[in-house]
Motif scaffolding. Sequence first.
Motif, PDB file in Angstrom:
ATOM      1  N   LYS A  25      -2.015  61.885  26.796  1.00  0.00           N
ATOM      2  CA  LYS A  25      -1.688  61.052  25.629  1.00  0.00           C
ATOM      3  C   LYS A  25      -0.174  60.863  25.468  1.00  0.00           C
ATOM      4  CE  LYS A  25      -2.343  60.791  20.670  1.00  0.00           C
ATOM      5  NZ  LYS A  25      -2.684  61.488  19.464  1.00  0.00           N
ATOM      6  N   LYS A  26       0.593  61.926  25.627  1.00  0.00           N
ATOM      7  CA  LYS A  26       2.059  61.829  25.468  1.00  0.00           C
ATOM      8  C   LYS A  26       2.680  60.977  26.583  1.00  0.00           C
ATOM      9  CE  LYS A  26       2.952  64.427  21.858  1.00  0.00           C
ATOM     10  NZ  LYS A  26       3.596  63.909  20.678  1.00  0.00           N
ATOM     11  N   VAL A  27       2.114  61.062  27.773  1.00  0.00           N
ATOM     12  CA  VAL A  27       2.604  60.247  28.894  1.00  0.00           C
ATOM     13  C   VAL A  27       2.312  58.773  28.610  1.00  0.00           C
ATOM     14  CG1 VAL A  27       2.362  59.749  31.364  1.00  0.00           C
ATOM     15  CG2 VAL A  27       2.404  62.126  30.566  1.00  0.00           C
ATOM     16  N   ILE A  28       1.110  58.496  28.107  1.00  0.00           N
ATOM     17  CA  ILE A  28       0.756  57.118  27.747  1.00  0.00           C
ATOM     18  C   ILE A  28       1.731  56.590  26.691  1.00  0.00           C
ATOM     19  CG2 ILE A  28      -0.970  55.648  26.618  1.00  0.00           C
ATOM     20  CD1 ILE A  28      -3.131  57.409  27.948  1.00  0.00           C
ATOM     21  N   GLU A  29       2.036  57.405  25.692  1.00  0.00           N
ATOM     22  CA  GLU A  29       2.979  56.990  24.641  1.00  0.00           C
ATOM     23  C   GLU A  29       4.356  56.693  25.229  1.00  0.00           C
ATOM     24  OE1 GLU A  29       3.014  60.057  21.645  1.00  0.00           O
ATOM     25  OE2 GLU A  29       0.911  59.734  21.139  1.00  0.00           O
TER      26      GLU A  29
ATOM     27  N   ASP B 120      16.219  69.793  39.950  1.00  0.00           N
ATOM     28  CA  ASP B 120      15.203  70.379  39.082  1.00  0.00           C
ATOM     29  C   ASP B 120      13.818  69.909  39.523  1.00  0.00           C
ATOM     30  OD1 ASP B 120      13.438  70.970  36.892  1.00  0.00           O
ATOM     31  OD2 ASP B 120      15.174  71.057  35.552  1.00  0.00           O
ATOM     32  N   GLU B 121      12.973  70.834  39.934  1.00  0.00           N
ATOM     33  CA  GLU B 121      11.625  70.499  40.401  1.00  0.00           C
ATOM     34  C   GLU B 121      10.814  69.761  39.344  1.00  0.00           C
ATOM     35  OE1 GLU B 121       9.398  73.841  41.822  1.00  0.00           O
ATOM     36  OE2 GLU B 121      10.578  73.986  43.659  1.00  0.00           O
ATOM     37  N   ARG B 122      10.996  70.126  38.084  1.00  0.00           N
ATOM     38  CA  ARG B 122      10.230  69.495  37.006  1.00  0.00           C
ATOM     39  C   ARG B 122      10.541  68.004  36.914  1.00  0.00           C
ATOM     40  NH1 ARG B 122      12.483  73.294  32.481  1.00  0.00           N
ATOM     41  NH2 ARG B 122      14.296  72.627  33.679  1.00  0.00           N
ATOM     42  N   ILE B 123      11.799  67.673  37.075  1.00  0.00           N
ATOM     43  CA  ILE B 123      12.203  66.268  37.010  1.00  0.00           C
ATOM     44  C   ILE B 123      11.662  65.507  38.213  1.00  0.00           C
ATOM     45  CG2 ILE B 123      14.204  64.717  37.125  1.00  0.00           C
ATOM     46  CD1 ILE B 123      15.704  66.909  35.446  1.00  0.00           C
ATOM     47  N   ARG B 124      11.747  66.099  39.393  1.00  0.00           N
ATOM     48  CA  ARG B 124      11.237  65.445  40.605  1.00  0.00           C
ATOM     49  C   ARG B 124       9.715  65.263  40.527  1.00  0.00           C
ATOM     50  NH1 ARG B 124      13.737  69.295  43.925  1.00  0.00           N
ATOM     51  NH2 ARG B 124      12.024  69.172  45.402  1.00  0.00           N
ATOM     52  N   LYS B 125       9.021  66.238  39.986  1.00  0.00           N
ATOM     53  CA  LYS B 125       7.566  66.107  39.830  1.00  0.00           C
ATOM     54  C   LYS B 125       7.235  64.964  38.877  1.00  0.00           C
ATOM     55  CE  LYS B 125       6.190  70.873  40.855  1.00  0.00           C
ATOM     56  NZ  LYS B 125       5.619  72.122  40.295  1.00  0.00           N
TER      57      LYS B 125
ATOM     58  N   GLU C 236       6.531  67.986  27.559  1.00  0.00           N
ATOM     59  CA  GLU C 236       5.453  67.620  26.627  1.00  0.00           C
ATOM     60  C   GLU C 236       4.082  67.620  27.299  1.00  0.00           C
ATOM     61  OE1 GLU C 236       6.600  63.790  25.077  1.00  0.00           O
ATOM     62  OE2 GLU C 236       7.496  64.717  23.306  1.00  0.00           O
ATOM     63  N   SER C 237       4.056  67.403  28.621  1.00  0.00           N
ATOM     64  CA  SER C 237       2.780  67.222  29.323  1.00  0.00           C
ATOM     65  C   SER C 237       2.736  68.030  30.619  1.00  0.00           C
ATOM     66  CB  SER C 237       2.583  65.730  29.637  1.00  0.00           C
ATOM     67  OG  SER C 237       2.662  64.968  28.459  1.00  0.00           O
ATOM     68  N   ARG C 238       3.318  69.193  30.586  1.00  0.00           N
ATOM     69  CA  ARG C 238       3.472  70.039  31.775  1.00  0.00           C
ATOM     70  C   ARG C 238       2.161  70.220  32.557  1.00  0.00           C
ATOM     71  NH1 ARG C 238       7.338  74.269  32.593  1.00  0.00           N
ATOM     72  NH2 ARG C 238       8.003  73.733  30.504  1.00  0.00           N
ATOM     73  N   SER C 239       1.088  70.592  31.888  1.00  0.00           N
ATOM     74  CA  SER C 239      -0.159  70.880  32.611  1.00  0.00           C
ATOM     75  C   SER C 239      -0.712  69.621  33.276  1.00  0.00           C
ATOM     76  CB  SER C 239      -1.197  71.524  31.702  1.00  0.00           C
ATOM     77  OG  SER C 239      -1.590  70.638  30.692  1.00  0.00           O
ATOM     78  N   TRP C 240      -0.582  68.470  32.627  1.00  0.00           N
ATOM     79  CA  TRP C 240      -1.051  67.221  33.236  1.00  0.00           C
ATOM     80  C   TRP C 240      -0.247  66.909  34.489  1.00  0.00           C
ATOM     81  CZ3 TRP C 240       1.058  62.358  34.215  1.00  0.00           C
ATOM     82  CH2 TRP C 240       0.135  61.386  34.643  1.00  0.00           C
ATOM     83  N   PHE C 241       1.079  67.031  34.403  1.00  0.00           N
ATOM     84  CA  PHE C 241       1.915  66.744  35.577  1.00  0.00           C
ATOM     85  C   PHE C 241       1.586  67.688  36.734  1.00  0.00           C
ATOM     86  CE2 PHE C 241       4.682  64.345  32.661  1.00  0.00           C
ATOM     87  CZ  PHE C 241       4.855  63.196  33.424  1.00  0.00           C
TER      88      PHE C 241
END
Length: 135
Positions: A32-36, A112-117, A81-86
Amino acid sequence: MVFKKLSKKDRSTHNITLTNLQLKMEKDKMDKKVIESLTLVFENRLTEMGVEGFQKWLNDLHFRTPEEFLNHDYALAIYDESRSWFEKEVIKLEKETGLPWQEQAEDLKSEDERIRKTQLVLRHRISEMVLDLLG
């Protein structure tokens, strides 16, 4: 009846609308947060570029990260905000492509791996949506 495969250039972009993108994101069970976040980016682009410019921009992205998500703070905030979805999407991409995510993200600049993901998943999923809407 003869069918010809349309080149990317020949495909009509009329199905690339904000409504169709939102429906596709929901159907694909995006977070939902990604869609927003994506909707906000798409709305801003649509306002800035007009309908035809927006459709051309999305069509021309073709597996490139939208500029908005190259901003490290913005990409990191969306990831957080959406760590588990990513993380689930990264695993799906590895299965779909047969390549580790690090190899798929070699061209992405962040340390940063999080940004690349985040950038990897978004560019892939946005491109898939557009290709689906192009028919």
